[in-house]
Write a protein that holds these residues in place. Structure first.
Motif, PDB file in Angstrom:
ATOM      1  N   PHE A 289       0.824  -1.196   0.000  1.00 51.05           N
ATOM      2  CA  PHE A 289       0.000   0.000   0.000  1.00 51.05           C
ATOM      3  C   PHE A 289       0.864   1.253   0.000  1.00 51.05           C
ATOM      4  N   GLN A 290       1.967   1.163   0.765  1.00 54.24           N
ATOM      5  CA  GLN A 290       2.801   2.354   0.867  1.00 54.24           C
ATOM      6  C   GLN A 290       3.583   2.599  -0.414  1.00 54.24           C
ATOM      7  N   THR A 291       3.944   1.548  -1.091  1.00 54.62           N
ATOM      8  CA  THR A 291       4.761   1.750  -2.279  1.00 54.62           C
ATOM      9  C   THR A 291       3.948   2.232  -3.454  1.00 54.62           C
ATOM     10  N   LYS A 292       2.624   2.184  -3.337  1.00 54.52           N
ATOM     11  CA  LYS A 292       1.818   2.697  -4.431  1.00 54.52           C
ATOM     12  C   LYS A 292       1.996   4.204  -4.537  1.00 54.52           C
ATOM     13  N   PRO A 293       1.970   4.741  -5.739  1.00 55.69           N
ATOM     14  CA  PRO A 293       2.177   6.179  -5.904  1.00 55.69           C
ATOM     15  C   PRO A 293       1.110   7.017  -5.212  1.00 55.69           C
ATOM     16  N   THR A 294      -0.132   6.498  -5.059  1.00 57.30           N
ATOM     17  CA  THR A 294      -1.221   7.299  -4.510  1.00 57.30           C
ATOM     18  C   THR A 294      -1.352   7.137  -3.002  1.00 57.30           C
ATOM     19  N   ALA A 295      -0.464   6.401  -2.396  1.00 58.20           N
ATOM     20  CA  ALA A 295      -0.602   6.137  -0.960  1.00 58.20           C
ATOM     21  C   ALA A 295      -0.500   7.425  -0.156  1.00 58.20           C
ATOM     22  N   LYS A 296       0.414   8.289  -0.545  1.00 62.27           N
ATOM     23  CA  LYS A 296       0.620   9.519   0.211  1.00 62.27           C
ATOM     24  C   LYS A 296      -0.641  10.394   0.135  1.00 62.27           C
ATOM     25  N   GLU A 297      -1.141  10.472  -1.076  1.00 65.62           N
ATOM     26  CA  GLU A 297      -2.340  11.298  -1.239  1.00 65.62           C
ATOM     27  C   GLU A 297      -3.514  10.709  -0.465  1.00 65.62           C
ATOM     28  N   GLU A 298      -3.605   9.410  -0.550  1.00 65.76           N
ATOM     29  CA  GLU A 298      -4.730   8.760   0.134  1.00 65.76           C
ATOM     30  C   GLU A 298      -4.617   8.939   1.640  1.00 65.76           C
ATOM     31  N   THR A 299      -3.391   8.838   2.123  1.00 66.74           N
ATOM     32  CA  THR A 299      -3.198   9.053   3.555  1.00 66.74           C
ATOM     33  C   THR A 299      -3.586  10.463   3.950  1.00 66.74           C
ATOM     34  N   GLY A 300      -3.165  11.406   3.137  1.00 71.81           N
ATOM     35  CA  GLY A 300      -3.528  12.793   3.434  1.00 71.81           C
ATOM     36  C   GLY A 300      -5.025  12.998   3.414  1.00 71.81           C
ATOM     37  N   ALA A 301      -5.675  12.357   2.447  1.00 74.38           N
ATOM     38  CA  ALA A 301      -7.128  12.490   2.361  1.00 74.38           C
ATOM     39  C   ALA A 301      -7.800  11.898   3.587  1.00 74.38           C
ATOM     40  N   LEU A 302      -7.253  10.771   4.023  1.00 70.11           N
ATOM     41  CA  LEU A 302      -7.833  10.136   5.211  1.00 70.11           C
ATOM     42  C   LEU A 302      -7.636  10.997   6.445  1.00 70.11           C
ATOM     43  N   VAL A 303      -6.480  11.630   6.520  1.00 73.82           N
ATOM     44  CA  VAL A 303      -6.234  12.500   7.676  1.00 73.82           C
ATOM     45  C   VAL A 303      -7.185  13.690   7.642  1.00 73.82           C
ATOM     46  N   VAL A 304      -7.362  14.225   6.438  1.00 72.63           N
ATOM     47  CA  VAL A 304      -8.300  15.341   6.312  1.00 72.63           C
ATOM     48  C   VAL A 304      -9.693  14.898   6.715  1.00 72.63           C
ATOM     49  N   GLU A 305     -10.073  13.709   6.274  1.00 75.93           N
ATOM     50  CA  GLU A 305     -11.392  13.194   6.609  1.00 75.93           C
ATOM     51  C   GLU A 305     -11.521  13.002   8.115  1.00 75.93           C
ATOM     52  N   MET A 306     -10.449  12.499   8.712  1.00 72.48           N
ATOM     53  CA  MET A 306     -10.484  12.297  10.161  1.00 72.48           C
ATOM     54  C   MET A 306     -10.605  13.624  10.884  1.00 72.48           C
ATOM     55  N   ASN A 307      -9.888  14.610  10.412  1.00 79.01           N
ATOM     56  CA  ASN A 307      -9.988  15.928  11.035  1.00 79.01           C
ATOM     57  C   ASN A 307     -11.394  16.494  10.876  1.00 79.01           C
ATOM     58  N   ARG A 308     -11.988  16.237   9.710  1.00 78.26           N
ATOM     59  CA  ARG A 308     -13.343  16.731   9.475  1.00 78.26           C
ATOM     60  C   ARG A 308     -14.330  16.059  10.436  1.00 78.26           C
ATOM     61  N   VAL A 309     -14.155  14.752  10.597  1.00 77.06           N
ATOM     62  CA  VAL A 309     -15.050  14.027  11.499  1.00 77.06           C
ATOM     63  C   VAL A 309     -14.860  14.502  12.936  1.00 77.06           C
ATOM     64  N   SER A 310     -13.589  14.739  13.286  1.00 73.25           N
ATOM     65  CA  SER A 310     -13.323  15.217  14.643  1.00 73.25           C
ATOM     66  C   SER A 310     -13.962  16.575  14.867  1.00 73.25           C
ATOM     67  N   GLU A 311     -13.856  17.420  13.855  1.00 74.29           N
ATOM     68  CA  GLU A 311     -14.457  18.747  13.977  1.00 74.29           C
ATOM     69  C   GLU A 311     -15.973  18.642  14.071  1.00 74.29           C
TER      70      GLU A 311
END
Length: 319
Positions: A44-66
């Motif tokens: 999963f990490q070696t995929k090129p989109t992993a970083k973006e996906e992780t960032g998106a998930l973090v953003v989503e988590m922050n949104r849910v937390s908010e």
DNA sequence: CGCCTTTGACCTGCGC
DNA sequence: GCGCAGGTCAAAGGCG
């Protein structure tokens, strides 16, 4: 009484990365899953989109937390507002309640006033001593109206029916739109026994249209219908009328606070819900947890947040 | 076919 | 007495 202190409204979503870091590998190794899990994460990490996906998930988590934080604030404000309204109501009732009960109302529809409704709802009084008011009505109703009770039932948001499931069998014989409430009022007669004089009026609350206000007049002259007899489509699975149900509903999970009290405890002091006891607090917390875990959106958001944290942590470890 | 719901008409009490 | 509003009746239609 501070009702906001009944329940810890914070969802306590502990997403401490250190916990994820320390526990996940241990658990994986303990259950012999390290070999299966690790390659998956590495891929999963070696995929090129992993970083973006992780960032998106973090953003989503922050949104849910908010969102969680906002909902917590809203709930706190609602509890405070309810507390203030209740205090005002108690003051008003202590000053004027006895006077109003003794003075026969000239207005026929005194029961339709929302203040009166709230009086009964807040105190959980399933029965009101309105015999004096009703005695001025026509003689043929005097026998019926010696016993009046009210029930408040929360329904689904999209449910437009005026059906209050209380275990008895009712036949609708009329419907009217009253002046003080745009929602129609339905009239029911007990059809379980032909001679049963009990009538029921059901109308949506003008304040909260998801709440049905059922007014029962008279007493059943027949035993409570058995569960077999009430197993039909319109039959209820609940036994006896529901004196009072107050709910706090959000767009997500619904938390229902059942403030019903037993009929035997009619003194004013005991009419207050004993929510400050550990048992009630535990029950409320369990009910909230149950409601949250049953909500697929919440569990999905929680899983996304946790996996996001896991990925973030493993990613930071790698770097 | 029987039971139930719907709905317009009618009845009744109350305020002006 | 009249008008308004809540409550009830009963015919018509739907549904299982």
């Amino acid at each position: 009484m501070d009702y906001s202190s009944w329940v810890d409204t914070s969802l306590d979503l502990n997403i401490n990365p250190l916990r994820v870091k320390s526990e996940v590998p241990v658990d994986a190794e303990r259950f012999g899953m390290a070999r299966e899990l690790k390659p998956a994460f590495m891929d999963f990490q070696t995929k090129p989109t992993a970083k973006e996906e992780t960032g998106a998930l973090v953003v989503e988590m922050n949104r849910v937390s908010e969102e969680n934080r906002k909902l917590t604030e809203m709930l706190t404000v609602m509890c405070e507002s309810y507390n203030a309204l209740r205090s005002q109501l108690m003051d008003y009732m202590s000053k004027n309640g006895e006077k109003e009960l003794l003075a026969p109302s000239k207005k026929r529809k005194s029961e339709s006033s929302n203040n009166n409704d709230n009086n009964i709802a807040m105190n959980g009084h399933s029965e009101s001593s309105s015999t004096d008011q009703e005695s001025s009505k026509k003689p043929r109703e005097e026998v019926i109206k010696d016993k009046i009770s009210k029930a408040y039932v929360r329904t689904e948001a999209g449910d437009k029916s005026l059906i209050v499931k209380d275990g008895y069998q009712w036949r609708k014989y009329g419907q009217k739109v009253t002046r003080d409430n745009p929602c129609p009022r339905a009239y029911f007669k007990c059809s379980f026994a032909p001679s049963c004089p009990v009538k029921k009026k059901v109308q949506r609350s003008i304040d909260d249209q998801s709440v049905l206000v059922a007014t029962y007049e008279g007493e059943h002259n027949h035993p409570y219908p058995s569960m077999e007899a009430t197993s039909g489509s319109n039959r209820s699975l609940t036994r006896g009328p529901v004196p009072c149900i107050a709910s706090l509903a959000s767009s997500g999970p619904t938390v229902t606070l059942d403030l019903a009290k037993s009929k035997s405890s009619n003194d004013d002091s005991s009419s207050k819900p004993r929510a400050d006891t550990p048992e009630v607090r535990k029950f409320l917390v369990e009910q909230m947890a149950s409601s949250l875990t049953k909500d697929p959106n919440f569990t999905a958001a929680l899983a996304a947040a946790i996996s996001g944290r896991m990925l973030q942590q493993s990613h930071s470890e790698k770097w």
